[in-house]
Design a protein around this motif. Structure first.
Motif, PDB file in Angstrom:
ATOM      1  N   GLN A   1      31.460  11.406   6.104  1.00  0.00           N
ATOM      2  CA  GLN A   1      30.027  11.608   5.889  1.00  0.00           C
ATOM      3  C   GLN A   1      29.582  12.984   6.358  1.00  0.00           C
ATOM      4  OE1 GLN A   1      27.767   8.462   7.636  1.00  0.00           O
ATOM      5  NE2 GLN A   1      28.527   6.896   6.216  1.00  0.00           N
ATOM      6  N   LEU A   2      30.104  13.440   7.468  1.00  0.00           N
ATOM      7  CA  LEU A   2      29.732  14.763   7.957  1.00  0.00           C
ATOM      8  C   LEU A   2      30.178  15.856   6.990  1.00  0.00           C
ATOM      9  CD1 LEU A   2      30.575  14.363  11.746  1.00  0.00           C
ATOM     10  CD2 LEU A   2      28.365  14.108  10.620  1.00  0.00           C
ATOM     11  N   LEU A   3      31.364  15.717   6.428  1.00  0.00           N
ATOM     12  CA  LEU A   3      31.830  16.710   5.454  1.00  0.00           C
ATOM     13  C   LEU A   3      30.989  16.653   4.184  1.00  0.00           C
ATOM     14  CD1 LEU A   3      35.704  16.446   5.851  1.00  0.00           C
ATOM     15  CD2 LEU A   3      34.146  18.113   6.864  1.00  0.00           C
ATOM     16  N   MET A   4      30.580  15.440   3.775  1.00  0.00           N
ATOM     17  CA  MET A   4      29.719  15.323   2.604  1.00  0.00           C
ATOM     18  C   MET A   4      28.381  16.005   2.844  1.00  0.00           C
ATOM     19  SD  MET A   4      30.382  11.399   1.330  1.00  0.00           S
ATOM     20  CE  MET A   4      28.963  11.493   0.253  1.00  0.00           C
ATOM     21  N   TYR A   5      27.789  15.763   4.023  1.00  0.00           N
ATOM     22  CA  TYR A   5      26.495  16.362   4.323  1.00  0.00           C
ATOM     23  C   TYR A   5      26.591  17.890   4.339  1.00  0.00           C
ATOM     24  CZ  TYR A   5      25.169  11.650   5.810  1.00  0.00           C
ATOM     25  OH  TYR A   5      24.900  10.310   5.858  1.00  0.00           O
ATOM     26  N   GLN A   6      27.673  18.395   4.936  1.00  0.00           N
ATOM     27  CA  GLN A   6      27.818  19.846   4.993  1.00  0.00           C
ATOM     28  C   GLN A   6      28.048  20.427   3.610  1.00  0.00           C
ATOM     29  OE1 GLN A   6      30.617  21.238   7.887  1.00  0.00           O
ATOM     30  NE2 GLN A   6      30.006  19.734   9.433  1.00  0.00           N
ATOM     31  N   GLN A   7      28.830  19.750   2.799  1.00  0.00           N
ATOM     32  CA  GLN A   7      29.072  20.249   1.448  1.00  0.00           C
ATOM     33  C   GLN A   7      27.789  20.296   0.633  1.00  0.00           C
ATOM     34  OE1 GLN A   7      32.170  18.131  -0.600  1.00  0.00           O
ATOM     35  NE2 GLN A   7      31.501  18.786  -2.608  1.00  0.00           N
ATOM     36  N   ILE A   8      26.959  19.268   0.797  1.00  0.00           N
ATOM     37  CA  ILE A   8      25.709  19.232   0.036  1.00  0.00           C
ATOM     38  C   ILE A   8      24.738  20.297   0.537  1.00  0.00           C
ATOM     39  CG2 ILE A   8      23.695  17.808  -0.461  1.00  0.00           C
ATOM     40  CD1 ILE A   8      25.559  15.383  -0.343  1.00  0.00           C
ATOM     41  N   SER A   9      24.678  20.467   1.858  1.00  0.00           N
ATOM     42  CA  SER A   9      23.712  21.412   2.395  1.00  0.00           C
ATOM     43  C   SER A   9      24.113  22.861   2.169  1.00  0.00           C
ATOM     44  CB  SER A   9      23.538  21.155   3.896  1.00  0.00           C
ATOM     45  OG  SER A   9      24.767  21.345   4.576  1.00  0.00           O
ATOM     46  N   ASN A  10      25.379  23.118   1.934  1.00  0.00           N
ATOM     47  CA  ASN A  10      25.835  24.498   1.750  1.00  0.00           C
ATOM     48  C   ASN A  10      25.921  24.919   0.294  1.00  0.00           C
ATOM     49  OD1 ASN A  10      26.104  24.818   4.531  1.00  0.00           O
ATOM     50  ND2 ASN A  10      28.244  24.122   4.526  1.00  0.00           N
ATOM     51  N   ASP A  11      26.172  23.983  -0.604  1.00  0.00           N
ATOM     52  CA  ASP A  11      26.401  24.326  -2.007  1.00  0.00           C
ATOM     53  C   ASP A  11      25.326  23.676  -2.879  1.00  0.00           C
ATOM     54  OD1 ASP A  11      28.945  25.705  -1.541  1.00  0.00           O
ATOM     55  OD2 ASP A  11      29.693  23.723  -1.012  1.00  0.00           O
ATOM     56  N   TYR A  12      24.236  24.344  -3.014  1.00  0.00           N
ATOM     57  CA  TYR A  12      23.169  23.860  -3.903  1.00  0.00           C
ATOM     58  C   TYR A  12      22.495  25.069  -4.547  1.00  0.00           C
ATOM     59  CZ  TYR A  12      19.987  25.145  -0.098  1.00  0.00           C
ATOM     60  OH  TYR A  12      19.299  25.824   0.861  1.00  0.00           O
ATOM     61  N   LEU A  13      21.782  24.789  -5.583  1.00  0.00           N
ATOM     62  CA  LEU A  13      21.128  25.861  -6.346  1.00  0.00           C
ATOM     63  C   LEU A  13      19.729  25.404  -6.711  1.00  0.00           C
ATOM     64  CD1 LEU A  13      21.331  28.609  -7.802  1.00  0.00           C
ATOM     65  CD2 LEU A  13      22.191  27.364  -9.807  1.00  0.00           C
ATOM     66  N   LEU A  14      18.727  26.272  -6.459  1.00  0.00           N
ATOM     67  CA  LEU A  14      17.340  26.000  -6.820  1.00  0.00           C
ATOM     68  C   LEU A  14      17.040  26.670  -8.155  1.00  0.00           C
ATOM     69  CD1 LEU A  14      15.495  26.466  -3.406  1.00  0.00           C
ATOM     70  CD2 LEU A  14      15.822  24.334  -4.670  1.00  0.00           C
ATOM     71  N   GLU A  15      16.574  25.888  -9.094  1.00  0.00           N
ATOM     72  CA  GLU A  15      16.217  26.399 -10.414  1.00  0.00           C
ATOM     73  C   GLU A  15      14.785  25.999 -10.734  1.00  0.00           C
ATOM     74  OE1 GLU A  15      19.025  24.838 -13.142  1.00  0.00           O
ATOM     75  OE2 GLU A  15      20.710  26.061 -12.415  1.00  0.00           O
ATOM     76  N   ARG A  16      14.063  26.908 -11.358  1.00  0.00           N
ATOM     77  CA  ARG A  16      12.690  26.628 -11.736  1.00  0.00           C
ATOM     78  C   ARG A  16      12.650  26.061 -13.148  1.00  0.00           C
ATOM     79  NH1 ARG A  16       7.794  27.772  -9.900  1.00  0.00           N
ATOM     80  NH2 ARG A  16       8.691  29.021  -8.205  1.00  0.00           N
ATOM     81  N   GLN A  17      12.065  24.922 -13.279  1.00  0.00           N
ATOM     82  CA  GLN A  17      11.841  24.294 -14.567  1.00  0.00           C
ATOM     83  C   GLN A  17      10.347  24.050 -14.714  1.00  0.00           C
ATOM     84  OE1 GLN A  17      14.221  20.809 -14.975  1.00  0.00           O
ATOM     85  NE2 GLN A  17      16.173  21.919 -14.950  1.00  0.00           N
ATOM     86  N   GLY A  18       9.755  24.899 -15.490  1.00  0.00           N
ATOM     87  CA  GLY A  18       8.314  24.819 -15.660  1.00  0.00           C
ATOM     88  C   GLY A  18       7.610  25.296 -14.409  1.00  0.00           C
ATOM     89  N   SER A  19       6.767  24.418 -13.856  1.00  0.00           N
ATOM     90  CA  SER A  19       5.971  24.806 -12.694  1.00  0.00           C
ATOM     91  C   SER A  19       6.568  24.334 -11.373  1.00  0.00           C
ATOM     92  CB  SER A  19       4.564  24.208 -12.840  1.00  0.00           C
ATOM     93  OG  SER A  19       4.647  22.787 -12.920  1.00  0.00           O
ATOM     94  N   HIS A  20       7.765  23.773 -11.373  1.00  0.00           N
ATOM     95  CA  HIS A  20       8.330  23.273 -10.126  1.00  0.00           C
ATOM     96  C   HIS A  20       9.816  23.652 -10.052  1.00  0.00           C
ATOM     97  CE1 HIS A  20       9.140  20.176 -13.158  1.00  0.00           C
ATOM     98  NE2 HIS A  20      10.241  19.915 -12.444  1.00  0.00           N
ATOM     99  N   LEU A  21      10.312  23.582  -8.840  1.00  0.00           N
ATOM    100  CA  LEU A  21      11.716  23.900  -8.579  1.00  0.00           C
ATOM    101  C   LEU A  21      12.553  22.624  -8.622  1.00  0.00           C
ATOM    102  CD1 LEU A  21      11.385  26.411  -5.592  1.00  0.00           C
ATOM    103  CD2 LEU A  21      11.884  26.939  -7.990  1.00  0.00           C
ATOM    104  N   THR A  22      13.710  22.743  -9.183  1.00  0.00           N
ATOM    105  CA  THR A  22      14.665  21.625  -9.220  1.00  0.00           C
ATOM    106  C   THR A  22      15.906  22.025  -8.457  1.00  0.00           C
ATOM    107  OG1 THR A  22      15.634  22.412 -11.289  1.00  0.00           O
ATOM    108  CG2 THR A  22      13.804  20.821 -11.441  1.00  0.00           C
ATOM    109  N   LEU A  23      16.559  21.000  -7.942  1.00  0.00           N
ATOM    110  CA  LEU A  23      17.732  21.204  -7.097  1.00  0.00           C
ATOM    111  C   LEU A  23      18.976  20.728  -7.847  1.00  0.00           C
ATOM    112  CD1 LEU A  23      18.726  22.017  -4.231  1.00  0.00           C
ATOM    113  CD2 LEU A  23      18.488  19.603  -3.610  1.00  0.00           C
ATOM    114  N   SER A  24      19.969  21.564  -7.907  1.00  0.00           N
ATOM    115  CA  SER A  24      21.261  21.194  -8.496  1.00  0.00           C
ATOM    116  C   SER A  24      22.366  21.651  -7.554  1.00  0.00           C
ATOM    117  CB  SER A  24      21.434  21.851  -9.871  1.00  0.00           C
ATOM    118  OG  SER A  24      21.448  23.263  -9.751  1.00  0.00           O
ATOM    119  N   PHE A  25      23.469  20.961  -7.610  1.00  0.00           N
ATOM    120  CA  PHE A  25      24.582  21.301  -6.731  1.00  0.00           C
ATOM    121  C   PHE A  25      25.876  21.183  -7.528  1.00  0.00           C
ATOM    122  CE2 PHE A  25      24.036  16.781  -6.517  1.00  0.00           C
ATOM    123  CZ  PHE A  25      25.319  16.268  -6.461  1.00  0.00           C
TER     124      PHE A  25
END
Length: 1259
Positions: free
Chosen positions: A605-629
């Protein structure tokens, strides 16, 4: 209107991250909540007196069996038990309950019982250390728990409180037991759970039935100063062998933490040691403290170091030692030495355990090497000839750490060298304990290398270095993968102790305090600042677990769930692995209350949390930001398929036992039925322990002897003649030609009739089919815990992988193959090899890899079963999966992509040979059209007639598709088409494919062994304990080791030399040169060996010539003479097909031996003389018989006359006295009558005289 700016953007990002975590965790958590409750098993130990009592628990102290169980069996007058047998029981029961979060445990247990839930308990016995005393085996017993009402007062009609109980078995040589509790599939879903139930030999029972520690006094107050702000310390013990763990480090107290349940519960014990401190000019110690610095636990002995003194304490383990070898007090060793450190040896070898003590002062540069065997402790000063400093040609040095490599029998020493002209530096020195040779393997660089952004760096000496000095502190070695770590403010690893790799992910600003190795590919690192790092074998990336972002997220979630395992103020006490999972022992302070808890470190679980928190990308779709990893795992599905049945590779023997059926409407057991359960389980394991004997049973199953007189099926041939023996299985249609099963009325039908009519004695019904040995365990879609490989054997399975993103394939399928790759890493490629074949499944976007692991036949010599096995390993690694691939399960995420399997090379445990007497008798009867047993029949050792020759047999092309034990035994061809077969060595009755080839005997009788060439067949059972009763194809020796005219008293258990006439002759020949047996054929092979088991050979025959021990055997009665041969079958030194050193010794009972020619001629002459004398006597008697008769008649007449005259004279005298006083008339009459009588007699006498004179011839 919401403000806009960077702060608000960061807040939205954090909210998105939390939402992402909830989304990721929701699927498996929602599935668990919807379909299962958070339930867990609970197991405690109860003795006979506390069964049925609420909240009662006991410690595992008593080790002797109980005789009180036999009284209960005496009540079962009409049950399938042996009334002459003494049934014993184990001293403890396992009490089993379960609880679910938020619900009453009592109601849950009642509900589970009513819905059919029955816990299934699997007890695994750990094999002992000393294989010279105890048999090495992997034994398990599976038991179904029996429901039992509580003894508490209850107002309900049926039940208020209840629990399930099973016997807690004990096995000689084993003090560590692993208990796995699972469900029978009915009732609520409860995940499997494992418990450690170990014998505590450091407790003793007092007269008032209370328990007291023998190592000291128990302290009941956990004072915060014992743990708060106290540095953590390593937990050292012999892996898989120590029943008790101890942990020191309590400041200014001579106390330790002691546990026999892997810290599920524990005790604080103040040790009863003298606490003296011996100081002198050669012991550089400036202060005194009562703290226990180093603590090591072995199978039966505890070691501690206080200041510079070493103490040990041996526990009371009667199951390990022949007698009570408990030391009774702490024993101080090396009293005249200054010990600065204890170094553990994590694995036992050669039947012993080890510990090392590093010295300072007058013996600086030496190591005290301690050996523990059966509780006896001895130390040896190493090196033997000179110190390490002198051996590596330096003036001043100090040993910082020591590692013992049992496979090579050498020590790896981390040596600190002080050179006056230069700075300090460190070297890795190897010391060979056999040759007493020292050699420097590696010189550690003085400064930490500059990795320049790389994850790892091969240290060759040409790289650039930083200004940080390397400060080594210790070493860690894994014998399975040969991985050596050198740690300090750096981390070096090597697979050959010469070429090292620097792991750059570990920061050089930190310093490692100790390493925790799971020995299955996982390593945890604890720094001086109590940080926890993690390293996965096969990768060079070091992950920070605590403190980290993942840890903060995990703790926050646990606090939200109100977990009792976390608190704001906590101190780590130690870190250790259990069942491949990382655990912490933590001291928590919550609401001013302190407590010690054991909790899981969720690495995945700790490795999963670290992987998610380190490898993500914020993209703007319309008027809001979306999160992808990005998911870096190269596959979506990983499955193991086509796994072979595990028992032949894991050598795990498993028995199954169910409680006796009780005639009670609610199905609840009583004290008597539980006692019967105890006795049956004890007897089942007793049969297992007595099964190793030289003679094979008709059925290769230890339980056959239990039920052979109660349950019997006969196997009959075509003609109806019985050719088989008892079988433990009910009759079934025969799938093999030439044999059929004919059912025979058996007593179990009667016992079932009694039970079905509620008439069983004692209200207990013993089902004979409920106690059996399991041979057909199936693989559970995971690699086994360990694999044993014999010479040239292979283990084959497949790995199914589905790629994450399918790609269009235009042409060859290399694109899919490049997405998913499987690597196999072998620890010893010179000893084992792996072949990987892949098959691309384009339509499924998957790849199927076939993996075959094989032994190369090079790295092990012949050895005894289970002894001196070579440790190695195989690592399966999906390329790019380390630290990135996880599988969600109902017990949390599990890491995927890295599978490490320990491999043990050598003769696997449990392999042995057995002489199949049953088949020999049947074939002898078929071969010779008769069978003559001895007058005094012994079922364990039947007789064989001397004149029945041993001849070869051709290949029998008879096949059966069933497993060995399910296949009908002993198929035969018609007698007219089946040639003779050797008497001594029977064919196996479970393997039905009999390609008989050649058995060779040396023609030269003066040569010591009689060789049996490779690919020859000697029909002796191989490995019958696992149902593998194949014929033995081998090269080996066959000889008579001894003999006599009386059987050895221990022939049922094995043969000893005592009381036997030694036969130290070559095979078939006595030391005087007289032959005992010989071969009939004269054709030899290229190496002058005879073929006696080929289709055109004439076999062997008994001779017993003059001066041989069996020559001229005199019968002791009117029956034929007998002789007992002590026959040895061995493959030592000549068999190249196996690592096993087989030695089978058994007695062969031969009767009808002929007498010697001299004795036979003497008997003939005496018999002829007696016969002639009788004839002459008969003739003489016939000739003289008339004269003898006449003389006898005359003699008889004369004797009669003499008798008559004497009678007459006596009668006259009597008459005269009787009538003298009578009257005159009567006197006259009487006188007249008397005169007439006398005259008449006188006349008759005169007449006879005249006739006699007339007949007398004239002379």
């Amino acid at each position: 209107m919401s403000p806009a700016g960077p702060a608000w953007l960061r807040l939205r990002v954090l909210q998105a991250l939390w939402a992402l975590l909830v989304v990721l965790l929701a699927p498996w958590r929602l599935w668990a909540i919807k379909n299962t409750q958070e339930c867990t098993w609970q197991v405690v130990l109860n003795n006979f007196e506390t069964v049925g009592k609420k909240d009662a628990s006991d410690r595992f102290v008593d080790q002797e069996p109980l005789y009180t169980v036999d009284k209960v069996f005496s009540l079962l007058v009409d049950a399938p038990i042996d009334p002459d047998e003494t049934y014993l029981g184990f001293p403890y029961y396992l009490k089993i309950n379960y609880s679910c979060k938020g619900e009453s445990s009592e109601a849950l247990v009642r509900k589970g019982h009513l819905t059919g839930l029955k816990p299934v308990v699997l007890v695994t016995f750990q094999s002992p250390v000393n294989f010279h005393r105890w048999k090495i085996e992997q034994l398990q017993i599976q038991m179904e728990a029996a429901p039992f009402r509580s003894r508490e007062r209850c107002n309900a009609e049926e039940v208020c409180l209840m629990s399930w109980y099973t016997p807690m078995p004990i096995k000689n040589g084993s003090v560590v037991m692993r208990v796995d509790v699972s469900s029978n599939g009915l009732g609520p879903f409860i995940p499997n759970k494992r418990f450690q139930v170990n014998i505590n030999g450091f407790l003793e029972r007092q007269r008032d039935n209370t328990l007291q520690f023998t190592v000291g006094n128990e302290l009941f107050n956990l004072i915060p100063r014992y743990f708060v702000n106290v540095p953590s310390r390593p937990l050292w013990y012999t892996v898989d062998q120590a029943p008790v763990f101890i942990l020191g480090g309590i400041p200014e107290e001579k106390a330790i933490l002691l546990t026999d349940t892997n810290f599920k519960d524990f005790f604080l014990v103040e040790l009863s040691i003298d606490s003296c401190w011996v100081g002198s000019f050669y012991c550089p110690q400036t202060s005194f403290t009562a703290t226990i610095y180093d603590a090591i636990a072995t199978e039966s002995t505890l070691f501690i170091r206080q200041n510079q003194l070493i103490y040990y304490f041996t526990g009371t383990y009667t199951t390990l030692h022949e007698s009570n070898r408990g030391s009774g007090r702490w024993v101080r060793v090396l009293a005249n030495e200054c010990i600065k450190k204890l170094c553990p040896v994590h694995f036992h070898s050669n039947g012993s355990e080890y510990v090392m003590a590093l010295t300072t002062g007058k013996h600086e540069g030496y190591v005290h090497f301690g050996t523990i065997t059966d509780g006896r402790v001895s130390f040896e000063l190493l090196p033997r000839q000179r110190s390490v400093c002198n051996g590596i040609l330096v003036v001043n040095c100090s040993i910082t750490w020591a590692v013992f490599i049992a496979g090579d029998y050498n020590l790896l020493l981390l040596v600190e060298i002080e050179d006056p002209s230069t700075r300090k530096y460190f070297q890795v020195v190897s010391y060979d304990l056999v040759s007493d040779y020292l050699v420097v393997l590696y010189t550690i660089p003085e400064f930490i290398p500059d990795a320049r952004g790389l994850e790892f760096l091969m240290v060759l000496g040409t790289e650039s270095y930083t200004n940080f000095p390397m400060v080594p502190k210790g070493m860690s070695y894994n014998p399975y993968n040969n991985l050596l770590f050198i740690w300090g403010n750096f981390l070096l690893q090597s697979y050959n102790s010469k070429n090292f790799i620097y792991l750059a992910d570990f920061p050089k600003e930190l310093s490692i305090k100790y390493l925790v190795n799971s020995f299955y590919g996982d390593t945890a690192i604890v720094t001086e600042t109590e940080e926890i790092w993690y390293l996965l074998e096969g990768s060079y990336q070091v992950y920070k677990l605590f403190p980290s972002k993942g840890w903060e997220v995990h703790v926050s979630l646990q606090v939200m769930q109100q977990s009792s395992l976390y608190a704001p103020n906590e101190t780590m006490v130690t870190l250790f692995y259990e069942d491949h999972r990382l655990y912490q022992l933590v001291y928590l302070i919550d609401n001013q209350q302190g407590r010690l808890v054991k909790r899981l470190v969720p690495v995945e679980q700790l490795l999963m949390y670290q992987q998610i928190s380190n490898d993500y990308l914020l993209e703007r779709q319309g008027s809001h930001l979306t999160l992808s990893f990005t998911n870096f795992c190269p596959f979506t599905v990983m499955r193991l398929r086509d796994l072979p049945n595990p028992q032949i590779y894991t050598r795990q023997e498993r028995y199954r036992a169910q409680p006796p059926r009780v005639l009670e409407p609610g199905g609840f057991h009583s004290d008597n039925s539980l006692a019967v359960y105890q006795g049956l389980v004890y007897y089942l394991l007793w049969l297992h322990s007595k099964y190793d004997k030289p003679y094979a049973d008709p059925v290769h199953d230890p339980t056959w002897r239990w039920w052979k007189n109660k349950k019997q099926d006969q196997v009959r041939g075509e003609g109806g003649e019985s050719v088989g023996g008892p079988s433990p299985d009910p009759p079934s249609p025969s799938p093999c030609p030439g044999t059929v099963f004919a059912p025979h009325p058996v007593p179990q039908d009667y016992y079932f009739y009694l039970a079905s009519n509620w008439r069983s004695a004692g209200s207990v019904h013993v089902d004979m089919a409920s106690y059996e040995k399991i041979y057909d365990l199936k693989a559970e879609n995971e690699l086994p815990e360990r694999i044993f490989l014999d010479k040239g054997t292979s283990y084959r399975f497949s790995v199914f992988l589905t790629a994450r993103e399918p790609e269009p394939l235009h042409g060859p399928s290399f694109q899919l193959q490049s997405k998913v790759g499987l690597a196999v890493v072998l620890a010893d490629p010179e000893c084992i090899e792996a072949v990987v074949k892949e098959k691309v499944l384009v339509n499924r976007n998957s790849v199927l890899f076939w993996v075959t692991l094989s032994d190369k036949r090079f790295c092990f010599d012949q050895g005894i079963s289970g002894h001196h096995l070579m440790k190695t390993s195989m690592l399966l690694k999906v390329v790019g999966s380390s630290g990135h691939c996880f599988q969600n399960t109902n017990q949390g995420p599990r890491m995927q992509g890295n599978l490490m399997v320990p491999v043990l090379i050598g003769c696997p445990p449990g392999k042995r040979l057995a002489f199949d007497i049953t088949y020999t008798l049947e074939y002898n009867r078929l071969q010779n059209k008769h069978y003559f047993d001895c007058v005094h029949v012994d079922p364990e050792m039947p007789c064989f007639l001397f004149r029945d020759s041993a001849c070869p047999a051709p290949p029998l092309n008879v096949q059966c598709p069933l497993p060995p034990l399910l296949c009908p035994p002993r198929p035969f061809l018609p007698a007219r088409s089946l040639p003779q077969h050797p008497l001594l060595f029977p064919l196996d009755h479970s393997s039905l494919l009999l390609p008989l080839s050649i058995l060779h005997f040396r023609a030269n009788c003066s040569s010591p062994p009689q060789l049996l060439r490779p690919h020859s067949l000697l029909p002796i059972l191989l490995d019958p304990r696992f149902g593998d009763g194949r014929l033995w194809q081998f090269s080996g020796q066959l000889r008579a080791e001894g003999g006599g005219r009386r059987a050895h008293p221990g022939h049922h258990q094995g043969i000893q030399r005592g009381g036997y006439l030694p036969l130290q002759q070559p095979p078939g020949q006595h030391r005087t040169g007289s032959l005992i047996w010989t071969t009939r054929n004269t054709t030899t092979t290229e190496d002058s060996a005879f073929n006696i088991l080929s289709h055109n050979s004439l076999g062997i025959e008994w001779l017993c010539m003059e001066n041989s021990p069996c020559h001229d055997t005199i019968p002791h009665s009117i029956f034929a003479s007998e002789f007992f041969f002590k026959v040895l079958v061995s493959n030592r030194g000549v068999d190249k097909s196996t690592y096993c050193d087989y030695q089978l010794t058994f007695q062969l009972h031969i009767h009808g031996l002929p007498l010697s020619a001299r004795r036979a001629f003497l008997i003939l002459m005496v018999s002829a003389s007696l016969f002639v004398g009788l004839v002459i006597l008969y003739v003489i008697s016939c000739l003289l018989s008339p004269y003898v008769v006449k003389v006898c008649n005359v003699l008889c007449w004369k004797i009669n006359n003499i008798i008559a005259w004497e009678s007459y004279i006596y009668s006259i005298a009597s008459d005269t006295g009787a009538f003298s006083n009578t009257s005159g008339i009567k006197s006259g009459e009487s006188s007249g009558g008397t005169s007439r009588v006398v005259s008449k007699v006188a006349g008759e006498n005169r007449t006879d005289t005249k006739e006699t004179l007339r007949k007398k011839p004239i002379s």
